[in-house]
Motif scaffolding. Structure first.
Motif, PDB file in Angstrom:
ATOM      1  N   ALA A 170      50.453  34.806  15.477  1.00 24.97           N
ATOM      2  CA  ALA A 170      50.059  33.561  14.823  1.00 24.97           C
ATOM      3  C   ALA A 170      50.430  32.341  15.646  1.00 24.97           C
ATOM      4  O   ALA A 170      49.736  31.316  15.609  1.00 24.97           O
ATOM      5  CB  ALA A 170      50.693  33.481  13.440  1.00 24.97           C
ATOM      6  N   GLU A 171      51.498  32.427  16.411  1.00 26.22           N
ATOM      7  CA  GLU A 171      51.954  31.277  17.199  1.00 26.22           C
ATOM      8  C   GLU A 171      50.948  30.855  18.272  1.00 26.22           C
ATOM      9  O   GLU A 171      50.997  29.735  18.765  1.00 26.22           O
ATOM     10  CB  GLU A 171      53.301  31.593  17.852  1.00 26.22           C
ATOM     11  CG  GLU A 171      54.457  31.647  16.842  1.00 26.22           C
ATOM     12  CD  GLU A 171      55.761  32.105  17.463  1.00 26.22           C
ATOM     13  OE1 GLU A 171      55.725  32.523  18.647  1.00 26.22           O
ATOM     14  OE2 GLU A 171      56.790  32.069  16.775  1.00 26.22           O
ATOM     15  N   ALA A 172      50.005  31.757  18.598  1.00 28.79           N
ATOM     16  CA  ALA A 172      48.997  31.428  19.607  1.00 28.79           C
ATOM     17  C   ALA A 172      48.037  30.342  19.116  1.00 28.79           C
ATOM     18  O   ALA A 172      47.506  29.570  19.913  1.00 28.79           O
ATOM     19  CB  ALA A 172      48.214  32.680  20.002  1.00 28.79           C
ATOM     20  N   TYR A 205      42.027  38.424  28.697  1.00 34.12           N
ATOM     21  CA  TYR A 205      41.285  38.123  27.471  1.00 34.12           C
ATOM     22  C   TYR A 205      40.380  39.288  27.048  1.00 34.12           C
ATOM     23  O   TYR A 205      39.616  39.181  26.107  1.00 34.12           O
ATOM     24  CB  TYR A 205      40.438  36.858  27.644  1.00 34.12           C
ATOM     25  CG  TYR A 205      39.451  36.916  28.795  1.00 34.12           C
ATOM     26  CD1 TYR A 205      38.215  37.552  28.654  1.00 34.12           C
ATOM     27  CD2 TYR A 205      39.753  36.315  30.014  1.00 34.12           C
ATOM     28  CE1 TYR A 205      37.321  37.606  29.697  1.00 34.12           C
ATOM     29  CE2 TYR A 205      38.858  36.357  31.074  1.00 34.12           C
ATOM     30  CZ  TYR A 205      37.647  37.007  30.906  1.00 34.12           C
ATOM     31  OH  TYR A 205      36.750  37.058  31.944  1.00 34.12           O
ATOM     32  N   HIS A 206      40.478  40.403  27.739  1.00 33.34           N
ATOM     33  CA  HIS A 206      39.602  41.552  27.504  1.00 33.34           C
ATOM     34  C   HIS A 206      39.973  42.270  26.203  1.00 33.34           C
ATOM     35  O   HIS A 206      41.147  42.513  25.926  1.00 33.34           O
ATOM     36  CB  HIS A 206      39.706  42.522  28.684  1.00 33.34           C
ATOM     37  CG  HIS A 206      38.806  43.709  28.592  1.00 33.34           C
ATOM     38  ND1 HIS A 206      39.272  44.993  28.405  1.00 33.34           N
ATOM     39  CD2 HIS A 206      37.458  43.819  28.648  1.00 33.34           C
ATOM     40  CE1 HIS A 206      38.253  45.826  28.382  1.00 33.34           C
ATOM     41  NE2 HIS A 206      37.146  45.142  28.526  1.00 33.34           N
ATOM     42  N   ILE A 207      38.960  42.605  25.402  1.00 29.36           N
ATOM     43  CA  ILE A 207      39.161  43.295  24.129  1.00 29.36           C
ATOM     44  C   ILE A 207      38.247  44.513  24.070  1.00 29.36           C
ATOM     45  O   ILE A 207      37.064  44.440  24.424  1.00 29.36           O
ATOM     46  CB  ILE A 207      38.860  42.358  22.935  1.00 29.36           C
ATOM     47  CG1 ILE A 207      39.831  41.166  22.940  1.00 29.36           C
ATOM     48  CG2 ILE A 207      38.965  43.111  21.601  1.00 29.36           C
ATOM     49  CD1 ILE A 207      39.517  40.116  21.887  1.00 29.36           C
ATOM     50  N   VAL A 208      38.782  45.644  23.617  1.00 33.36           N
ATOM     51  CA  VAL A 208      38.002  46.876  23.465  1.00 33.36           C
ATOM     52  C   VAL A 208      37.722  47.091  21.981  1.00 33.36           C
ATOM     53  O   VAL A 208      38.641  47.044  21.150  1.00 33.36           O
ATOM     54  CB  VAL A 208      38.742  48.092  24.045  1.00 33.36           C
ATOM     55  CG1 VAL A 208      37.911  49.359  23.838  1.00 33.36           C
ATOM     56  CG2 VAL A 208      39.042  47.882  25.526  1.00 33.36           C
ATOM     57  N   GLY A 242      46.798  36.390  24.886  1.00 32.75           N
ATOM     58  CA  GLY A 242      46.797  37.050  26.183  1.00 32.75           C
ATOM     59  C   GLY A 242      46.951  36.088  27.337  1.00 32.75           C
ATOM     60  O   GLY A 242      47.735  36.321  28.275  1.00 32.75           O
ATOM     61  N   VAL A 243      46.216  34.981  27.296  1.00 30.52           N
ATOM     62  CA  VAL A 243      46.285  33.990  28.364  1.00 30.52           C
ATOM     63  C   VAL A 243      47.671  33.367  28.437  1.00 30.52           C
ATOM     64  O   VAL A 243      48.241  33.175  29.518  1.00 30.52           O
ATOM     65  CB  VAL A 243      45.200  32.912  28.151  1.00 30.52           C
ATOM     66  CG1 VAL A 243      45.410  31.736  29.099  1.00 30.52           C
ATOM     67  CG2 VAL A 243      43.815  33.519  28.356  1.00 30.52           C
ATOM     68  N   GLU A 244      48.237  33.046  27.282  1.00 28.92           N
ATOM     69  CA  GLU A 244      49.545  32.392  27.266  1.00 28.92           C
ATOM     70  C   GLU A 244      50.677  33.307  27.703  1.00 28.92           C
ATOM     71  O   GLU A 244      51.637  32.865  28.323  1.00 28.92           O
ATOM     72  CB  GLU A 244      49.836  31.852  25.861  1.00 28.92           C
ATOM     73  CG  GLU A 244      48.974  30.651  25.477  1.00 28.92           C
ATOM     74  CD  GLU A 244      49.270  30.126  24.084  1.00 28.92           C
ATOM     75  OE1 GLU A 244      48.812  29.013  23.766  1.00 28.92           O
ATOM     76  OE2 GLU A 244      49.971  30.836  23.307  1.00 28.92           O
TER      77      GLU A 244
END
Length: 407
Positions: A279-281, A136-139, A127-129
């Protein structure tokens, strides 16, 4: 190790454990010295019908011969290397899992909670990238359970009842929505939400399967908003629910999925599998683990998964699960029976599930309770109708004996 080799009695083993180990929950007064198939043998020689399988771990049966042979062979070759050298078990296992479940990349961990930590880190970094430092928020779902490390514990939707008590403040960046309620998840998402993370079946939360409309709706919602759909299949994965992975029941493919428990055949291993874009993150330096891809654990996992697939234990889970749930519906004080395949929840009314669990253990049946009303059963996937009949009969006896004491 055998107690007799150290001059210990059953009482000695229990007393020693209680004296030196942390007291973090109820333990059966059983010293397990041998286990095979669907049976666990106490050091006194008593045999217990195993309907919890080390909490959904021993899916091919206790001490499956193929798994044991793989462990012995690999332990005599290379036991540990860290991630610097390549290893044959790790390479074979990575290929087997990715090709079987349709993922591109995998990273091995030591447990389910570590796999979920890795998935949370991956989603946040993605998310940041891709969208900026606030994405960065996740539910996650209320009544969910994702583990006991801080990220996984913060993702667990039990803020007032369960593993979060006494450990606040939680890691920021999580909100909870109602399971099987698409509108609730839509409302919980913000402009900074990068992922939705759910279990296809809430196990620790009481054995609540997702509906097809719910998971398909989440997939559509994530696609429309550029969010990731993350599945926690630590408990439901690898044939337990009647398909190789539970998400295959729903016609929905996640962007990433975690697994553990059944994949190791009894040894500690978990994994995060993801599509290439996710995966690249996680690039060099962003994640790691000393024991990741341990050769012995990977050899055990390769044998376990191969056995699950070759013996078509998903089919047996589907058939025995349907049969067993029908048997349970006829028991006294049963309000509802829920599940999919061989993850089975039996909700009781007017009687305490923990008492039923203990009474069943006394009658040589091992089950777990997720609350004072719900018995959860996750037996080895090799069980037969005879095993189901015996388990149902013991549960009925246990319930009726407790009923007498209540009058």
């Amino acid at each position: 190790m055998k107690a007799k080799d150290y001059g210990l009695t059953k009482h000695d083993v229990i007393k020693m454990s209680d004296q030196y180990m942390l007291n973090i929950g109820y333990r059966f007064p059983i010293v397990a010295e041998e286990a095979k198939g669907v049976l666990v043998k106490d050091m006194d020689g008593d045999e217990y019908l195993d309907f919890y399988a080390g909490i959904a771990v021993n899916s091919t049966g206790n001490c499956n011969e193929r798994v044991v042979a793989a462990i012995r062979e690999q332990a005599g070759q290379v036991m540990h290397t860290s991630l610097y050298p390549y290893s044959v078990p790790q390479a074979l296992l990575a290929k087997l899992i990715c090709e079987t479940i349709g993922m591109d990349r995998i990273f091995f961990q030591n447990s389910g909670t570590e796999a979920n930590e890795a998935m949370i880190k991956m989603a946040r970094k993605y998310g940041v990238e891709h969208f900026g430092e606030d994405h960065y928020h996740i539910v996650t779902a209320r009544k969910s359970f994702h583990g006991r490390t801080y990220g996984a514990m913060s993702a667990t939707g039990q803020p007032d009842n369960g593993c979060q008590i006494g450990f606040k403040p939680m890691l920021p960046g999580f909100d909870y929505a109602d399971f099987n309620d698409l509108e609730s998840f839509q409302a919980a998402c913000t402009e900074n939400t990068i992922a939705i993370m759910v279990e296809p079946i809430q196990g620790e939360g009481g054995v609540y399967p997702a509906t097809k409309e719910f998971l398909q709706g989440l997939r559509k919602l994530c696609d429309e908003r550029g969010m990731l759909l993350l599945f926690d299949e630590v408990q439901t994965g690898w044939c337990r629910c009647g398909e190789t992975m539970a998400f295959m029941h729903y016609g929905v493919k996640p962007d990433a999925v975690t697994m553990a428990k059944a994949m190791g055949g009894g040894l500690p291993i978990g994994a995060l599998a993801a599509t290439q874009k996710c995966a690249e993150a996680l690039n060099p330096g962003s994640h790691g683990s000393t024991y990741s891809g341990n050769p012995v654990c990977c050899a055990a996992s390769y044998a376990q998964i191969t056995e699950l697939l070759e013996q078509n234990l998903a089919k047996n889970a589907q058939e025995m699960g349907s049969y067993f749930m029908e048997q349970l519906k006829n028991l006294p004080h049963v309000k509802e029976v829920r599940g999919l395949g061989l993850i089975v929840g039996m909700e009781l009314e007017d009687i305490d599930a923990v008492q039923v669990k203990v009474k069943a253990m006394e009658k040589k049946l091992l089950v777990t309770a997720t609350s004072d009303r719900i018995i959860r059963m996750v037996p080895p996937l090799i069980i037969t109708k005879e095993d189901c009949d015996k388990a149902a009969a013991i549960l009925k006896e246990a319930i009726l004996e407790i009923e007498v004491t209540m009058k």
